[in-house]
Design an enzyme around this catalytic site. Structure first.
Site, PDB file in Angstrom:
ATOM      1  N   PHE A  82      48.210  -4.866   4.232  1.00  0.00           N
ATOM      2  CA  PHE A  82      48.691  -3.522   4.537  1.00  0.00           C
ATOM      3  C   PHE A  82      50.147  -3.478   4.063  1.00  0.00           C
ATOM      4  CE2 PHE A  82      50.621  -0.262   7.191  1.00  0.00           C
ATOM      5  CZ  PHE A  82      49.712   0.769   7.029  1.00  0.00           C
ATOM      6  N   ASP A 136      49.043 -11.119  11.179  1.00  0.00           N
ATOM      7  CA  ASP A 136      49.061  -9.709  11.562  1.00  0.00           C
ATOM      8  C   ASP A 136      47.671  -9.374  12.105  1.00  0.00           C
ATOM      9  OD1 ASP A 136      48.720  -6.936  11.614  1.00  0.00           O
ATOM     10  OD2 ASP A 136      50.011  -6.599   9.881  1.00  0.00           O
ATOM     11  N   TYR A 192      47.325   0.529  19.071  1.00  0.00           N
ATOM     12  CA  TYR A 192      46.703   1.861  19.075  1.00  0.00           C
ATOM     13  C   TYR A 192      45.365   1.909  18.365  1.00  0.00           C
ATOM     14  CZ  TYR A 192      49.777   1.951  14.919  1.00  0.00           C
ATOM     15  OH  TYR A 192      50.457   1.648  13.778  1.00  0.00           O
ATOM     16  N   LYS A 193      44.889   0.785  17.900  1.00  0.00           N
ATOM     17  CA  LYS A 193      43.571   0.754  17.253  1.00  0.00           C
ATOM     18  C   LYS A 193      42.536   0.334  18.304  1.00  0.00           C
ATOM     19  CE  LYS A 193      45.830  -0.338  12.852  1.00  0.00           C
ATOM     20  NZ  LYS A 193      45.744   0.972  12.183  1.00  0.00           N
ATOM     21  N   ARG A 212      36.196   4.665   5.172  1.00  0.00           N
ATOM     22  CA  ARG A 212      36.255   3.635   6.224  1.00  0.00           C
ATOM     23  C   ARG A 212      35.589   4.142   7.489  1.00  0.00           C
ATOM     24  NH1 ARG A 212      41.980   1.080   7.560  1.00  0.00           N
ATOM     25  NH2 ARG A 212      42.150   3.123   8.552  1.00  0.00           N
TER      26      ARG A 212
END
Lengths: 417, 417
Positions: free
Chosen positions: B125, B194, B219-220, B381
């Protein structure tokens, strides 16, 4: 005085006058808005909607449809007029400490090549000094602590920048932002100001005084809530030279291109780092509605009247020589708090081991419904937030302080009188 | 399959099944929990109380009386079991990007003196790469991008550390954390992971695999809310050697002593920086209640069953050769999302200038109530959050995808079939 106060009605925009309930802290006199501002009435409903509808129903769509993505700049533009900044110069996000790191490193990178040192306000709130030393270590410079009043004499051509507190957290002294900024510029150095204890309490004039970089928190006089995000100001003409040490994906020119190569955004979004903290940002945005129709000049006028009146009441209600004000008498050197140092003569009072007497005095004040705070070793701090503090609050606080101090054995026996 | 799902009842802990209302997004199939997790039911009531009582009534007293001050470590200890960490090793606060900076600089400072480079996941990312380059610039090292699968061959005695994504955000590939960590350690380098796309979706085993440093967002799959604070993990035996590049006052051994000299706290509070963002932290804490009684192993079992089933349904409902999965078939290399690349044959569909066809396909899916997301240039996704995603959700998503794709002229005419 309250009847004549043009800001008196603004108090209703805050949750303050709950039913008296000492245990809950709901009533009483709140003079700690210089640490955590009171709750603005607009916040609970707004956040309930953010959670239930924007997050709960719209979910991911809210990043665009509810304006989440642009909140850091939008809210920055709402803070801007309070600190004398035009639009596009303030971005909200991260803590004050993180923004200090961006500002100091970014400032060093904009400074002249031959610079070897950073000046730091010798009386600074500690985090500024810690972060400045880290920034200096990582950019190969040295840190030199200097009293704000001495910066004009101490700055040299080797000085990259000075990091200075606008209002001193401990004493409430207002430092000379225009004069110090001018002196720094005359020597070729940048001025980086920490506005934590001034923003929302008095005019700052960042653009007018050509300040280069500034940071501040939003949970004191801006009432954004506990730990609400801080902000970064970058002077417009310096933005294209600003190189962030924290170039997170939110500061990229095209964040959703997912480009492995970093290209900084134009303008103030360059000060962003990671994904913005939406609940806290939008609580702050709602809190800022309390400023609708309020000028910072009117706030300043009331702030000085409040602190003048509190100092008069202290003189009237507190026995002489028991406390002394650390806060300057001169209006042009006073922030929006009054700091009273307890006399060393009170040293043995209360008799509990280890806790300085000023801490015990503040505990007793809080027990009696007057909330200020204590800073070691001997300072009682009282913050005056003109949006909601009344003159009656100021008088009651001084009266209760007198009661608490008169109850101390050293005072009642006349030892300290 | 839903009837036999031991986690099926956990869905009730989330706000998902509102009355069907396409315009509000309240109904439908939500497969974007890998970007923003759904709202846990415990959050609204908790935050209403935090705002009204803890902030509104107790105000400053809540820093101690409501446990605000210790929230970063307390909530870290609640995340810890989900990522295989013991207590005292995780601290919550700041964004992922800011924590990446702490981890990479902190890691470089613990590495051997002769180290000259940082390896960065070549498929990372983007923010990880940007921050690693900044950290490298500020510590005098170079960055070298390496495919995760090649790290074992590329690491040398000059490598300070490697920064690797546990699950690839674009493809959903699960990288070999135990193997890569071991290879790094064998060469004397540190492993920095990560966990943004793995934490809460599968077992991580940080302690068991001797990971040195890790960061992740909340937050995922942890459902903390938009932009909720990230966390930093520091291996217990390395904590006393960790030197933060962001030594804010919250990381001081005695923050309220207001000491001009910096002394780092012992243990994981050393990873703190500034004043913690309380509203967002406490929303996250409430969100984590959804994990009560849920094992991460059960989550992993369901995650694999969901993604297997979705891939089967795609094969059954989507015309052949229109999309292909970028997500590995092998369970041991699969995260909790499925990424489908659109065939280049679809290139001209929809006919709107500039937007890649995959973006238009996703827009149409969302219009029909199936929410995934699009990553350029051609990736659809779909994230599967085992706490709330049902097998019926997976089937409906594949069915609607088939409908949308069959409606494209290239597919209906058989060109892409």
């Amino acid at each position: 005085m309250d009847a004549a106060d043009p800001l008196a009605a603004i108090r209703d925009r805050f949750v303050l006058d709950a039913a008296p309930d000492e245990a809950s802290g709901g009533a009483g006199v709140y003079l700690d808005g210089n640490s955590l501002g009171a709750l603005p009435r607009a916040v609970p409903g707004r956040i309930a909607d953010v959670i239930a509808r924007e997050w709960g129903q719209l979910r991911i769509r809210s990043w665009t449809e509810s304006g989440w993505w642009t909140a850091p700049e939008r809210i920055g533009d709402k803070i801007a007029p309070l600190i004398g900044a035009g639009p596009g110069r303030v971005v909200v996000g991260d803590s004050t400490s993180v923004n200090l790191f961006k500002a100091v490193v970014g400032g060093v990178r904009m400074a002249g090549k031959g610079c070897t040192e950073i000046l730091v306000d010798a009386t600074t709130f500690p985090t500024d000094g810690y972060i400045a030393r880290s920034a200096a270590r990582m950019t190969g410079l040295a840190v030199r602590p200097v009293e704000p009043g001495g910066i004009a004499d101490e700055v040299t051509e080797r000085t990259a920048l000075a990091l200075v507190n606008h209002v001193d957290y401990r004493t409430g002294r207002l430092n000379d932002l225009p004069g110090i900024t001018h002196a720094l510029h005359s020597a070729g150095a940048l001025a980086v100001w920490d506005l934590c204890h001034s923003a929302g309490a008095l005019p700052v004039g960042l653009d007018a005084h050509h300040v280069d970089l500034a940071v501040g928190c939003t949970y004191k006089y801006l009432n954004g809530g506990p730990g609400s995000p801080a902000y970064l100001y970058i002077r417009e003409s310096l933005q294209e030279r600003f190189e962030s040490p924290l170039p997170g994906w939110n500061s990229h020119a095209d964040p959703f291109a997912m480009d492995p190569a970093y290209t900084p955004a134009d303008g103030i979004p360059r000060g962003r780092v990671g994904t913005p903290d939406i609940l806290s940002l939008l609580a702050l945005e709602a809190a800022l509605e309390a400023w609708d129709g309020v000028s910072i000049e009117a706030v300043r006028t009331k702030s000085l009247a409040l602190t003048d009146f509190f100092l008069e009441c202290v003189q009237a209600y507190v026995p002489p020589d028991v406390v002394r004000s650390l806060t300057p008498q001169a209006h042009e050197r006073r922030g929006s708090q009054v700091s009273l140092a307890c006399s060393p003569k009170l040293g043995s009072s209360f008799g509990q081991g280890g806790t300085p007497v000023a801490g015990l005095v503040m505990d007793e004040l809080i027990r009696r419904g007057v909330v200020g705070d204590f800073r070691p070793p001997d300072v009682l701090r009282f913050g005056f937030t003109p949006l909601y503090t009344s003159f009656a609050d100021a008088e009651r606080a001084a009266w209760v302080l007198g009661e608490v101090l008169r109850a101390l054995p050293e005072v009642s026996s006349g030892d300290a009188g």
